[in-house]
Design a protein around this motif. Structure first.
Motif, PDB file in Angstrom:
ATOM      1  N   UNK A 277     -20.510 -15.519  52.273  1.00 32.07           N
ATOM      2  CA  UNK A 277     -20.234 -16.272  53.497  1.00 32.07           C
ATOM      3  C   UNK A 277     -18.997 -17.144  53.307  1.00 32.07           C
ATOM      4  N   UNK A 278     -18.910 -17.799  52.159  1.00 38.06           N
ATOM      5  CA  UNK A 278     -17.746 -18.619  51.862  1.00 38.06           C
ATOM      6  C   UNK A 278     -16.482 -17.760  51.821  1.00 38.06           C
TER       7      UNK A 278
ATOM      8  N   UNK B 132     -11.326 -14.508  56.132  1.00 27.27           N
ATOM      9  CA  UNK B 132     -11.541 -13.833  57.409  1.00 27.27           C
ATOM     10  C   UNK B 132     -12.633 -12.801  57.295  1.00 27.27           C
ATOM     11  N   UNK B 133     -13.326 -12.612  58.366  1.00 24.79           N
ATOM     12  CA  UNK B 133     -14.404 -11.634  58.376  1.00 24.79           C
ATOM     13  C   UNK B 133     -14.017 -10.493  59.297  1.00 24.79           C
ATOM     14  N   UNK B 134     -14.713  -9.365  59.205  1.00 22.64           N
ATOM     15  CA  UNK B 134     -14.386  -8.239  60.088  1.00 22.64           C
ATOM     16  C   UNK B 134     -14.379  -8.675  61.549  1.00 22.64           C
ATOM     17  N   UNK B 135     -13.383  -8.239  62.278  1.00 21.14           N
ATOM     18  CA  UNK B 135     -13.257  -8.619  63.673  1.00 21.14           C
ATOM     19  C   UNK B 135     -12.336  -9.817  63.865  1.00 21.14           C
ATOM     20  N   UNK B 136     -11.971 -10.468  62.771  1.00 29.74           N
ATOM     21  CA  UNK B 136     -11.083 -11.623  62.870  1.00 29.74           C
ATOM     22  C   UNK B 136      -9.766 -11.358  62.158  1.00 29.74           C
TER      23      UNK B 136
ATOM     24  N   UNK C 271     -32.755 -17.684  42.954  1.00 26.32           N
ATOM     25  CA  UNK C 271     -32.804 -16.493  43.798  1.00 26.32           C
ATOM     26  C   UNK C 271     -31.383 -15.964  43.947  1.00 26.32           C
ATOM     27  N   UNK C 272     -31.001 -14.991  43.119  1.00 28.92           N
ATOM     28  CA  UNK C 272     -29.605 -14.526  43.108  1.00 28.92           C
ATOM     29  C   UNK C 272     -29.085 -14.068  44.467  1.00 28.92           C
ATOM     30  N   UNK C 273     -29.916 -13.442  45.297  1.00 32.61           N
ATOM     31  CA  UNK C 273     -29.416 -12.976  46.589  1.00 32.61           C
ATOM     32  C   UNK C 273     -29.039 -14.146  47.484  1.00 32.61           C
ATOM     33  N   UNK C 274     -29.732 -15.273  47.344  1.00 38.57           N
ATOM     34  CA  UNK C 274     -29.359 -16.450  48.116  1.00 38.57           C
ATOM     35  C   UNK C 274     -27.986 -16.944  47.712  1.00 38.57           C
TER      36      UNK C 274
END
Length: 87
Positions: A19-20, A26-30, A9-12
């Motif tokens: 996520x990694x 860093x993610x938005x807001x960080x 399942x490519x989207x998984x």
């Protein structure tokens, strides 16, 4: 088996990789916006246009709420109708 589900399942797999990446960089807001480039001139112009449209809609709504709803409620009251719109 279960360990190969990510590859079936490519989207998984994509979700896990992004996520990694968010954990590593860093993610938005960080501290990281996630964007590499600033907005284009066209994007800024469209944003300005949307802000003007929203302001116009807000003014029209406030006028409707402040004037027309009050007049409508007065008409209902004059005709002995108990139903009214709350401003």
């Amino acid at each position: 088996g279960r360990t190969e589900d990510s590859f079936r399942h490519p989207m998984g797999l994509y979700g896990r990789i992004t996520y990694l990446g968010a954990l590593l960089y860093g993610s938005p807001g960080e501290g990281s916006s996630g964007a590499d480039l600033p907005p284009t001139d066209q994007a800024l112009q469209v944003n300005t246009m949307f802000i003007r449209e929203i302001d116009g809609a807000r003014q029209a709504f406030n006028e409707l709420r402040d004037k027309d709803v009050a007049a409508f409620n007065a008409t209902l009251k004059a005709n002995h109708v108990d139903l009214a719109i709350m401003p």
